[in-house]
Design an enzyme around this catalytic site. Structure first.
Site, PDB file in Angstrom:
ATOM      1  CG  HIS A  48      -8.186   0.913  -1.895  1.00 21.70           C
ATOM      2  ND1 HIS A  48      -7.600   0.272  -0.830  1.00 21.70           N
ATOM      3  CD2 HIS A  48      -9.514   0.611  -1.830  1.00 21.70           C
ATOM      4  CE1 HIS A  48      -8.533  -0.373  -0.141  1.00 21.70           C
ATOM      5  NE2 HIS A  48      -9.696  -0.197  -0.736  1.00 21.70           N
TER       6      HIS A  48
ATOM      7  CG  ASP B 251      -4.816   1.879  -0.206  1.00 24.74           C
ATOM      8  OD1 ASP B 251      -5.705   2.738  -0.037  1.00 24.74           O
ATOM      9  OD2 ASP B 251      -4.967   0.669   0.074  1.00 24.74           O
TER      10      ASP B 251
ATOM     11  CB  SER C 238     -11.120  -2.902   0.630  1.00 26.75           C
ATOM     12  OG  SER C 238     -11.436  -1.613   1.113  1.00 26.75           O
TER      13      SER C 238
END
Length: 290
Positions: free
Chosen positions: A262, A230, A135
């Site tokens: 995610h 995601d 991320s």
């Protein structure tokens, strides 16, 4: 989330770990990981990991990242450096980028075997250095490889970067991204909170594909990991597709986890898709071994 801190000692792990200060001025530390079966003079690929959390939450010392690094270092048989950095909103960007670069310069101080940390002096193979993150940490990994291309970490060869569910975005929707502003508000709001001085979602720090210097990404190969459910999935695919079109000469590959969301590999590590992702990353870190 991510406010828990676990000690580096884990007797049930096949990995040793300890915390080391890399910036005394800012009182910032990293957590080092070394497989317990490492021979005294054995050199291992060096993995530098940047945690995720939207630049806002989590640390290198939380149970989520400690457990994941233990597992990854054991699986891949690498030496790991998990970097802690200052977080927004108290410390808005570029603080996290600057801290991460400071950590990399500290790592590079061990190239000649005379740095302050013996594990790195004895066991880090600086011809096989990898940046990895999830991320926001994947975003940092990309930016650090770009900065290495401009400023050079002397004696360090960045063999590759692993971008897991990278936090990239842009002003205009791509692929199957939501078109309505209300649905895009979360990703955009996170960025504005983390970087209030930014010029928007086409900032080079958030949308690398508008960077005219993208071909200067200083590594030989890239692995992008995306998840089907995601919000950031299409950004990862777009990065994969456009990287070589922008003149970058390395090798890029991508893997997609079907039915997953995610950072699923951190939230549900025992799952089959998480296991496959772990195996793929481990293989990527060891492709150059005989």
């Amino acid at each position: 989330m991510g406010v828990d801190i676990v000690p580096p000692v884990d007797p049930n792990s096949n990995v040793m770990s300890r915390d080391v200060v890399y910036s005394p001025a800012l009182d910032l530390s990293c957590r080092l990981y070394l497989p317990k079966n490492t021979d005294p003079n054995q050199k291992l690929p060096l993995l530098v990991y940047f945690h995720g959390g939207g630049f806002l939450i989590e640390t290198a010392f939380s149970s989520t990242y400690h457990n994941y690094l233990n597992t990854l270092v054991a699986e891949a048989n690498v030496i790991g450096v998990s970097v802690d950095y200052r977080r927004a909103p108290e410390h808005p960007l570029p603080a996290a980028y600057d801290d991460s670069w400071t950590a990399l310069k500290w790592v590079a101080s061990h190239v000649n075997g005379d740095g302050p940390e013996e594990w790195l002096n004895s066991h880090a193979d600086f011809s096989k250095v990898f940046f990895n993150g999830d991320s926001a940490g994947a975003n940092i990994s990309h930016q650090m490889a770009m900065r290495h291309g401009q400023e050079k970490l002397v004696g360090v060869n960045v063999a590759g970067i692993v971008l897991a569910h990278p936090y990239f975005w842009g002003k205009d929707p791509i692929g199957n991204e939501p078109r309505e502003s209300s649905q895009r508000a979360f990703a955009e709001g996170l960025w504005r909170l983390a970087c209030p001085t930014s010029n928007g979602c086409d900032d080079l720090l958030l949308n690398p594909l508008v960077d005219p210097n993208l071909a200067g990404l200083e590594c030989s190969k890239v692995l992008v990991a995306v998840a089907e459910k995601d919000l950031l999935r299409d950004r990862g695919w777009h990065y994969y597709e456009k990287l070589r079109e922008n003149g970058w000469s390395g090798e890029v590959e991508i893997m997609e986890a079907k039915g997953e969301s995610h950072v699923f590999h951190l939230l549900s590590p025992p799952g089959e898709n998480a296991r496959l992702m772990l195996k793929k990353i481990s293989s990527f870190l060891n492709q150059d071994k005989a």
